[in-house]
Design a protein around this motif. Structure first.
Motif, PDB file in Angstrom:
ATOM      1  N   UNK A 226      60.353   1.241 139.366  1.00  0.00           N
ATOM      2  CA  UNK A 226      60.668   1.546 140.768  1.00  0.00           C
ATOM      3  C   UNK A 226      60.737   3.057 140.992  1.00  0.00           C
ATOM      4  N   UNK A 227      61.316   3.767 140.036  1.00  0.00           N
ATOM      5  CA  UNK A 227      61.378   5.228 140.134  1.00  0.00           C
ATOM      6  C   UNK A 227      59.964   5.825 140.184  1.00  0.00           C
ATOM      7  N   UNK A 228      59.114   5.384 139.238  1.00  0.00           N
ATOM      8  CA  UNK A 228      57.723   5.878 139.219  1.00  0.00           C
ATOM      9  C   UNK A 228      56.992   5.529 140.512  1.00  0.00           C
ATOM     10  N   UNK A 229      57.227   4.314 141.003  1.00  0.00           N
ATOM     11  CA  UNK A 229      56.557   3.886 142.239  1.00  0.00           C
ATOM     12  C   UNK A 229      56.910   4.834 143.389  1.00  0.00           C
ATOM     13  N   UNK A 230      58.186   5.173 143.495  1.00  0.00           N
ATOM     14  CA  UNK A 230      58.609   6.112 144.544  1.00  0.00           C
ATOM     15  C   UNK A 230      57.972   7.486 144.323  1.00  0.00           C
TER      16      UNK A 230
ATOM     17  N   UNK B 224      44.099   6.261 142.776  1.00  0.00           N
ATOM     18  CA  UNK B 224      44.841   7.536 142.754  1.00  0.00           C
ATOM     19  C   UNK B 224      46.298   7.331 142.337  1.00  0.00           C
ATOM     20  N   UNK B 225      46.879   6.175 142.710  1.00  0.00           N
ATOM     21  CA  UNK B 225      48.261   5.888 142.289  1.00  0.00           C
ATOM     22  C   UNK B 225      48.291   5.565 140.804  1.00  0.00           C
TER      23      UNK B 225
ATOM     24  N   UNK C 139      50.278   9.254 134.157  1.00  0.00           N
ATOM     25  CA  UNK C 139      50.694  10.620 133.858  1.00  0.00           C
ATOM     26  C   UNK C 139      52.228  10.727 133.802  1.00  0.00           C
ATOM     27  N   UNK C 140      52.885  10.194 134.823  1.00  0.00           N
ATOM     28  CA  UNK C 140      54.337  10.389 134.931  1.00  0.00           C
ATOM     29  C   UNK C 140      55.135   9.514 133.962  1.00  0.00           C
ATOM     30  N   UNK C 141      54.533   8.471 133.451  1.00  0.00           N
ATOM     31  CA  UNK C 141      55.316   7.662 132.504  1.00  0.00           C
ATOM     32  C   UNK C 141      55.365   8.324 131.123  1.00  0.00           C
ATOM     33  N   UNK C 142      54.469   9.279 130.858  1.00  0.00           N
ATOM     34  CA  UNK C 142      54.611  10.033 129.613  1.00  0.00           C
ATOM     35  C   UNK C 142      54.629  11.528 129.873  1.00  0.00           C
ATOM     36  N   UNK C 143      55.732  11.996 130.425  1.00  0.00           N
ATOM     37  CA  UNK C 143      56.065  13.433 130.490  1.00  0.00           C
ATOM     38  C   UNK C 143      55.180  14.268 131.421  1.00  0.00           C
ATOM     39  N   UNK C 144      54.220  13.654 132.103  1.00  0.00           N
ATOM     40  CA  UNK C 144      53.270  14.462 132.874  1.00  0.00           C
ATOM     41  C   UNK C 144      52.257  15.134 131.980  1.00  0.00           C
ATOM     42  N   UNK C 145      52.132  14.613 130.752  1.00  0.00           N
ATOM     43  CA  UNK C 145      51.240  15.200 129.755  1.00  0.00           C
ATOM     44  C   UNK C 145      49.941  14.392 129.681  1.00  0.00           C
ATOM     45  N   UNK C 146      48.816  15.086 129.580  1.00  0.00           N
ATOM     46  CA  UNK C 146      47.536  14.389 129.540  1.00  0.00           C
ATOM     47  C   UNK C 146      46.530  15.073 128.620  1.00  0.00           C
TER      48      UNK C 146
ATOM     49  N   UNK D 181      52.434  17.967 135.220  1.00  0.00           N
ATOM     50  CA  UNK D 181      53.441  17.535 136.198  1.00  0.00           C
ATOM     51  C   UNK D 181      54.733  17.282 135.422  1.00  0.00           C
ATOM     52  N   UNK D 182      55.858  17.104 136.150  1.00  0.00           N
ATOM     53  CA  UNK D 182      57.094  16.783 135.448  1.00  0.00           C
ATOM     54  C   UNK D 182      57.251  15.264 135.379  1.00  0.00           C
ATOM     55  N   UNK D 183      56.990  14.719 134.204  1.00  0.00           N
ATOM     56  CA  UNK D 183      57.102  13.268 134.034  1.00  0.00           C
ATOM     57  C   UNK D 183      58.293  12.891 133.173  1.00  0.00           C
ATOM     58  N   UNK D 184      58.282  11.670 132.687  1.00  0.00           N
ATOM     59  CA  UNK D 184      59.416  11.105 131.949  1.00  0.00           C
ATOM     60  C   UNK D 184      58.894  10.386 130.707  1.00  0.00           C
ATOM     61  N   UNK D 185      59.790   9.989 129.820  1.00  0.00           N
ATOM     62  CA  UNK D 185      59.387   9.037 128.791  1.00  0.00           C
ATOM     63  C   UNK D 185      59.843   7.660 129.233  1.00  0.00           C
ATOM     64  N   UNK D 186      58.963   6.976 129.953  1.00  0.00           N
ATOM     65  CA  UNK D 186      59.243   5.631 130.439  1.00  0.00           C
ATOM     66  C   UNK D 186      58.371   4.612 129.702  1.00  0.00           C
ATOM     67  N   UNK D 187      57.940   4.963 128.474  1.00  0.00           N
ATOM     68  CA  UNK D 187      57.039   4.078 127.740  1.00  0.00           C
ATOM     69  C   UNK D 187      57.763   2.841 127.217  1.00  0.00           C
ATOM     70  N   UNK D 188      56.960   1.811 126.963  1.00  0.00           N
ATOM     71  CA  UNK D 188      57.447   0.592 126.330  1.00  0.00           C
ATOM     72  C   UNK D 188      56.779   0.513 124.957  1.00  0.00           C
ATOM     73  N   UNK D 189      57.369  -0.241 124.026  1.00  0.00           N
ATOM     74  CA  UNK D 189      56.822  -0.284 122.659  1.00  0.00           C
ATOM     75  C   UNK D 189      55.819  -1.431 122.472  1.00  0.00           C
ATOM     76  N   UNK D 190      55.053  -1.340 121.393  1.00  0.00           N
ATOM     77  CA  UNK D 190      54.165  -2.455 121.016  1.00  0.00           C
ATOM     78  C   UNK D 190      54.965  -3.686 120.616  1.00  0.00           C
TER      79      UNK D 190
END
Ligand SMILES: *Cc1c(COP(=O)(O)O)cnc(C)c1O
Length: 383
Positions: free
Chosen positions: A60-64, A206-207, A213-220, A240-249
């Motif tokens: 939800x945070x990423x969606x916003x 585009x979304x 991008x934003x789910x892993x720190x804005x790093x690409x 960009x300023x992203x986050x670590x919102x990753x999920x594991x295998x």
């Protein structure tokens, strides 16, 4: 009787084995199972893009964020939801407001939404994003909400945390025909589980790009996005300023295995719901109304008792008998944190009326008929 919770996961041998297999493989996270789970979700929901993340709150945070919700924006949601549906707007510095519910479906009322939009248009305070929630697994009136979004120019994040496996107008919930982004939760009380987990689905390229991008720190490492393309193979850029919102295998393995059982889970939930409906028919209880447009995933079985004094008494009695009834939901704006922002009692009358009598009965695939009979007899004894 052992404790009967209001909801719980179903885990079988296949689920356990597939998780063990990951633990013995090369990748515990960001291996092949993250994209594999995403492929399966896409094809299940018939959506162009699906991204899995660490939980639905992060989704939800990423969606916003990807819809550019920021400081001067307003987001509307329903009060009859978990606090996460509203908190996501506050994470982005936006203002939050609430649209009252329909007394029949307990979802956001489209009449209340339209009236509020008419007023907001006059005051130039239209929302940037509206977050309808498919309460208990039943779809909102998404067609009407989409019509209003075209008319008033807001975006739609459908919080379908309760609703994977459900349908709306014969299409799978999550196909994003009437929303910009749809969000699922894979918490153990929800329909399928990854322990903790969530997903965002969208049909907009585009979304999709911004979400990854934003789910892993804005790093690409995407050559189309980075500035210096002459560096070596080690090279990445933070753009960009992203986050670590990753999920594991490990979690995605469980998700893949659970998704195969989803249709069966929902069928079992329907069987339980139908049985409650029949067994409770002659009692002073309002059972959950089902709209013809929607095939619910029955995350919850919310009933209403006829008066609120009775509710506390009935609730306590059931809990004493080891029946884990619950109440969904305390209107979000009645939380002390929200009241500090200025929200007052009676702000959404229908949501409060519903809340005062509401009680969720246990529903989950492994609930037995015997347990259900015990719940019904204990309940009907006391009302
Ligand atoms: C469970 C839930 C969430 C949050 O899900 P998590 O995966 O626990 O973060 C958000 N919205 C609704 C409506 C929920 O029920």
């Amino acid at each position: 009787m052992t404790f009967i919770p209001y909801g719980r996961q179903h885990i079988d041998k296949q689920d356990i084995q597939i998780v063990i297999d990951v633990l013995q493989s090369d990748y515990l996270t960001q291996g092949p199972l993250v994209p594999k789970f995403e492929e399966k979700l896409k094809s299940f929901c018939q959506t162009k893009y699906a991204y899995v993340v660490c939980n639905a709150t992060a989704a939800l945070h990423l969606a916003c964020l990807v819809l550019n919700v920021g400081k001067n924006d307003i987001v509307w949601t329903t009060p009859n939801t978990f606090v996460a549906s509203a908190n996501c707007a506050l994470y982005c510095g936006a203002k939050i407001d609430f649209v009252d519910i329909c007394p029949k479906t307990y979802n956001m009322s489209v009449e209340a939404l339209e009236n509020k939009l008419i007023k907001a248009a006059k005051n130039k305070k239209l929302p940037k994003v509206v977050i309808p929630v498919d309460f208990a697994g039943q779809s909102c009136n998404m067609r009407k909400i989409k019509e209003l979004s075209d008319q008033y120019g807001f975006k739609i994040i459908e919080d379908a945390s309760h609703a994977i496996g459900g349908k709306y107008l014969d299409q799978p919930i999550g196909n994003c025909q009437y929303s910009d982004i749809t969000v699922f939760s894979f918490h153990p009380v929800k329909i399928i589980t990854t322990g903790e987990g969530g997903a965002l689905l969208t049909n907009h390229a585009h979304l999709a790009k911004k979400i990854t991008l934003l789910r892993t720190h804005g790093v690409t490492r995407d050559v189309e996005l980075i500035q210096n393309t002459n560096e070596g193979a080690w090279y990445y850029e933070q753009i960009d300023l992203g986050y670590n919102y990753r999920i594991t295998d490990i979690q995605c393995a469980l998700g893949i295995s659970q998704l195969e059982k989803l249709a069966n889970f929902v069928m079992k939930r329907h069987r339980i719901a139908d049985r409650y409906h029949k067994l409770l028919q002659s009692f002073p209880i309002i059972t959950p109304y089902q709209s013809n447009d929607s095939y619910s995933s029955f995350h919850l079985y919310p009933i209403q008792l006829h008066n609120s004094k009775n509710r506390r008494h009935v609730f306590n009695h059931l809990r004493q008998k080891n029946i884990g009834v619950n109440v969904h939901y305390i209107p979000v704006y009645l939380q002390p944190y929200y009241k500090k922002m200025g929200f007052k009692n009676n702000y959404c009358e229908e949501a409060e009326k519903y809340y005062s009598n509401a009680m969720s009965l246990p529903i989950y695939p492994d609930l037995t008929e015997e347990q259900q009979n015990f719940i019904v007899s204990t309940l009907t004894e006391i009302i």
